[in-house]
Design a protein around this motif. Structure first.
Motif, PDB file in Angstrom:
ATOM      1  N   ARG A   1       0.827  -1.208   0.000  1.00 27.36           N
ATOM      2  CA  ARG A   1       0.000   0.000   0.000  1.00 27.36           C
ATOM      3  C   ARG A   1       0.861   1.257   0.000  1.00 27.36           C
ATOM      4  N   GLN A   2       1.892   1.264   0.843  1.00 32.79           N
ATOM      5  CA  GLN A   2       2.799   2.406   0.848  1.00 32.79           C
ATOM      6  C   GLN A   2       3.466   2.580  -0.503  1.00 32.79           C
ATOM      7  N   LEU A   3       3.839   1.466  -1.126  1.00 27.05           N
ATOM      8  CA  LEU A   3       4.515   1.541  -2.421  1.00 27.05           C
ATOM      9  C   LEU A   3       3.589   2.092  -3.500  1.00 27.05           C
ATOM     10  N   VAL A   4       2.360   1.607  -3.533  1.00 30.09           N
ATOM     11  CA  VAL A   4       1.416   2.062  -4.565  1.00 30.09           C
ATOM     12  C   VAL A   4       1.134   3.551  -4.411  1.00 30.09           C
ATOM     13  N   VAL A   5       0.847   3.989  -3.194  1.00 30.12           N
ATOM     14  CA  VAL A   5       0.562   5.409  -2.966  1.00 30.12           C
ATOM     15  C   VAL A   5       1.781   6.262  -3.310  1.00 30.12           C
ATOM     16  N   SER A   6       2.964   5.834  -2.879  1.00 34.36           N
ATOM     17  CA  SER A   6       4.185   6.596  -3.144  1.00 34.36           C
ATOM     18  C   SER A   6       4.475   6.682  -4.634  1.00 34.36           C
ATOM     19  N   ALA A   7       4.283   5.575  -5.354  1.00 32.95           N
ATOM     20  CA  ALA A   7       4.551   5.560  -6.792  1.00 32.95           C
ATOM     21  C   ALA A   7       3.586   6.478  -7.538  1.00 32.95           C
ATOM     22  N   VAL A   8       2.323   6.438  -7.166  1.00 34.67           N
ATOM     23  CA  VAL A   8       1.330   7.304  -7.822  1.00 34.67           C
ATOM     24  C   VAL A   8       1.642   8.775  -7.555  1.00 34.67           C
ATOM     25  N   VAL A   9       1.978   9.098  -6.317  1.00 35.14           N
ATOM     26  CA  VAL A   9       2.319  10.483  -5.988  1.00 35.14           C
ATOM     27  C   VAL A   9       3.571  10.926  -6.749  1.00 35.14           C
ATOM     28  N   ALA A  10       4.561  10.043  -6.871  1.00 32.01           N
ATOM     29  CA  ALA A  10       5.789  10.386  -7.597  1.00 32.01           C
ATOM     30  C   ALA A  10       5.489  10.678  -9.062  1.00 32.01           C
ATOM     31  N   VAL A  11       4.633   9.876  -9.675  1.00 31.43           N
ATOM     32  CA  VAL A  11       4.291  10.106 -11.086  1.00 31.43           C
ATOM     33  C   VAL A  11       3.542  11.420 -11.249  1.00 31.43           C
ATOM     34  N   LEU A  12       2.527  11.640 -10.438  1.00 34.97           N
ATOM     35  CA  LEU A  12       1.722  12.854 -10.563  1.00 34.97           C
ATOM     36  C   LEU A  12       2.521  14.100 -10.234  1.00 34.97           C
ATOM     37  N   PHE A  13       3.345  14.018  -9.200  1.00 36.96           N
ATOM     38  CA  PHE A  13       4.146  15.188  -8.844  1.00 36.96           C
ATOM     39  C   PHE A  13       5.206  15.463  -9.914  1.00 36.96           C
ATOM     40  N   GLY A  14       5.792  14.403 -10.474  1.00 36.17           N
ATOM     41  CA  GLY A  14       6.772  14.597 -11.543  1.00 36.17           C
ATOM     42  C   GLY A  14       6.168  15.327 -12.726  1.00 36.17           C
ATOM     43  N   TRP A  15       4.961  14.939 -13.118  1.00 31.78           N
ATOM     44  CA  TRP A  15       4.282  15.623 -14.225  1.00 31.78           C
ATOM     45  C   TRP A  15       3.977  17.072 -13.858  1.00 31.78           C
ATOM     46  N   ALA A  16       3.447  17.302 -12.631  1.00 30.49           N
ATOM     47  CA  ALA A  16       3.100  18.655 -12.201  1.00 30.49           C
ATOM     48  C   ALA A  16       4.343  19.536 -12.104  1.00 30.49           C
TER      49      ALA A  16
ATOM     50  N   ALA B   1      13.293  -3.829  -4.428  1.00 25.28           N
ATOM     51  CA  ALA B   1      12.420  -3.773  -5.599  1.00 25.28           C
ATOM     52  C   ALA B   1      11.522  -2.539  -5.540  1.00 25.28           C
ATOM     53  N   GLY B   2      11.057  -2.194  -4.352  1.00 23.93           N
ATOM     54  CA  GLY B   2      10.256  -0.984  -4.189  1.00 23.93           C
ATOM     55  C   GLY B   2      11.050   0.271  -4.500  1.00 23.93           C
ATOM     56  N   ALA B   3      12.330   0.274  -4.136  1.00 27.05           N
ATOM     57  CA  ALA B   3      13.185   1.416  -4.466  1.00 27.05           C
ATOM     58  C   ALA B   3      13.287   1.603  -5.972  1.00 27.05           C
ATOM     59  N   ALA B   4      13.408   0.484  -6.697  1.00 24.23           N
ATOM     60  CA  ALA B   4      13.465   0.561  -8.159  1.00 24.23           C
ATOM     61  C   ALA B   4      12.149   1.096  -8.725  1.00 24.23           C
ATOM     62  N   VAL B   5      11.022   0.680  -8.143  1.00 23.20           N
ATOM     63  CA  VAL B   5       9.712   1.160  -8.605  1.00 23.20           C
ATOM     64  C   VAL B   5       9.583   2.666  -8.384  1.00 23.20           C
ATOM     65  N   LEU B   6      10.046   3.157  -7.244  1.00 22.42           N
ATOM     66  CA  LEU B   6       9.936   4.591  -6.958  1.00 22.42           C
ATOM     67  C   LEU B   6      10.828   5.420  -7.874  1.00 22.42           C
ATOM     68  N   ALA B   7      12.038   4.946  -8.138  1.00 26.21           N
ATOM     69  CA  ALA B   7      12.917   5.657  -9.065  1.00 26.21           C
ATOM     70  C   ALA B   7      12.312   5.676 -10.468  1.00 26.21           C
ATOM     71  N   ALA B   8      11.752   4.524 -10.880  1.00 24.53           N
ATOM     72  CA  ALA B   8      11.114   4.454 -12.197  1.00 24.53           C
ATOM     73  C   ALA B   8       9.873   5.336 -12.245  1.00 24.53           C
ATOM     74  N   SER B   9       9.130   5.424 -11.154  1.00 25.26           N
ATOM     75  CA  SER B   9       7.931   6.268 -11.116  1.00 25.26           C
ATOM     76  C   SER B   9       8.292   7.740 -11.238  1.00 25.26           C
ATOM     77  N   THR B  10       9.378   8.135 -10.583  1.00 26.66           N
ATOM     78  CA  THR B  10       9.831   9.527 -10.695  1.00 26.66           C
ATOM     79  C   THR B  10      10.206   9.849 -12.128  1.00 26.66           C
ATOM     80  N   TRP B  11      10.937   8.945 -12.758  1.00 24.64           N
ATOM     81  CA  TRP B  11      11.312   9.149 -14.167  1.00 24.64           C
ATOM     82  C   TRP B  11      10.078   9.131 -15.067  1.00 24.64           C
ATOM     83  N   ALA B  12       9.107   8.278 -14.764  1.00 28.22           N
ATOM     84  CA  ALA B  12       7.883   8.211 -15.572  1.00 28.22           C
ATOM     85  C   ALA B  12       7.098   9.507 -15.477  1.00 28.22           C
ATOM     86  N   GLY B  13       7.014  10.090 -14.283  1.00 34.12           N
ATOM     87  CA  GLY B  13       6.331  11.364 -14.129  1.00 34.12           C
ATOM     88  C   GLY B  13       7.025  12.473 -14.886  1.00 34.12           C
ATOM     89  N   LEU B  14       8.364  12.482 -14.814  1.00 31.15           N
ATOM     90  CA  LEU B  14       9.137  13.469 -15.580  1.00 31.15           C
ATOM     91  C   LEU B  14       8.916  13.274 -17.074  1.00 31.15           C
TER      92      LEU B  14
END
Length: 279
Positions: free
Chosen positions: A11-26, A122-135
């Motif tokens: 749950r923490q991973l999903v919420v963090s990844a979604v926030v990283a993507v949305l914030f990266g775009w914003a 693995a979660g760390a990799a997802v968060l880094a990828a989510s940040t790049w995806a948002g960017l």
């Protein structure tokens, strides 16, 4: 063990990844509205000296966008994950009184350590990828940055992963040495802040440039990797010549080797230590 490790953090991973993507775009969208040249002119002299001769690169489009990896929101998401997950591997289980039950299972003790640790990595990799995806989403949807390729920032995303991995590793080491999760959290947070402060002093004080080489924050340079991805550094070896690698390899190698060393030390301590009765 694997199912339990995933169920405790997904749950923490999903919420963090979604926030990283949305914030990266914003962030990319909002950055297109700022006049960075005016901001640079308003900076005090000591900050400009800290940026050095490459100060002009930081107001280019790539320099503006790559600041996302240093943004406090991304730092909070990524390093919050690292400290929360790392502290839970050993000390968290002991504090909850569940470690003695896990060790009673017909599995090797090292597996009790590896399952949550590998899930956290693995979660760390997802968060880094989510940040790049948002960017990347921002670059593809904001016309102002249409000339920038998302591939240019892949090295920065890998550097972010390497940094999360390092923080995760030394937090796990503190966790393996203790039975109080909160104490492990405060120790890891203290080490993280100490490294950040020392790096900042070395960044702002020209004569103390060498301080940046003494802490792991010195290898966290996502903006440099985005702006100078094609450069290479040579490690002189005297009569043996030298080793020349891209700067991305040097920075990421330092963080990954440090993280691996912390993990090995944590695993050895956990396998050999006695598990106390929870208080």
């Amino acid at each position: 063990l694997w199912q339990r490790a995933v169920s405790r953090c997904w749950r923490q991973l999903v919420v963090s990844a979604v926030v990283a993507v949305l914030f990266g775009w914003a962030f990319v969208w909002l950055t297109s509205m700022f006049k960075w040249a005016a901001i640079l002119q308003a900076m005090p002299d000591f900050l400009l000296k800290g940026l050095g001769e490459d100060v002009g690169l930081y107001v280019t489009k790539a320099g503006q966008v790559s600041f996302l990896f240093h943004h406090p929101i991304i730092q909070l998401i990524c390093f919050g994950w690292a400290i929360a997950r790392g502290s839970d591997v050993v000390a968290g289980e002991i504090a909850r009184g569940t470690m003695e039950h896990l060790l009673a299972l017909p599995v090797r003790r090292i597996m009790v350590f590896l399952a949550p640790s590998l899930v956290a990595v693995a979660g760390a990799a997802v968060l880094a990828a989510s940040t790049w995806a948002g960017l990347s989403l921002g670059l593809l949807t904001v016309p102002w940055f249409e000339d920038l390729s998302p591939a240019r920032f892949l090295a920065s995303a890998v550097n972010l992963f390497a940094m999360i991995f390092c923080v995760l590793a030394f937090t796990t080491l503190f966790s393996a040495m203790d039975h109080d999760r909160w104490r492990a959290i405060w120790r890891a947070t203290g080490l993280f802040l100490f490294s950040r402060i020392v790096f900042t002093v070395g960044f702002l004080w020209p004569a103390g440039w060498w301080l940046k080489c003494c802490v792991f924050h010195g290898a966290f340079q996502p903006q440099t990797l985005a702006l100078k991805a094609g450069e290479a550094w040579t490690l002189p070896l005297g009569s043996l010549g030298g080793i020349t690698w891209p700067i991305a390899v040097w920075f990421n190698l330092v963080l990954l080797v440090l993280g691996l060393a912390f993990y090995v030390a944590a695993a050895v301590i956990f396998v050999k230590r006695d598990i106390p009765i929870p208080r």
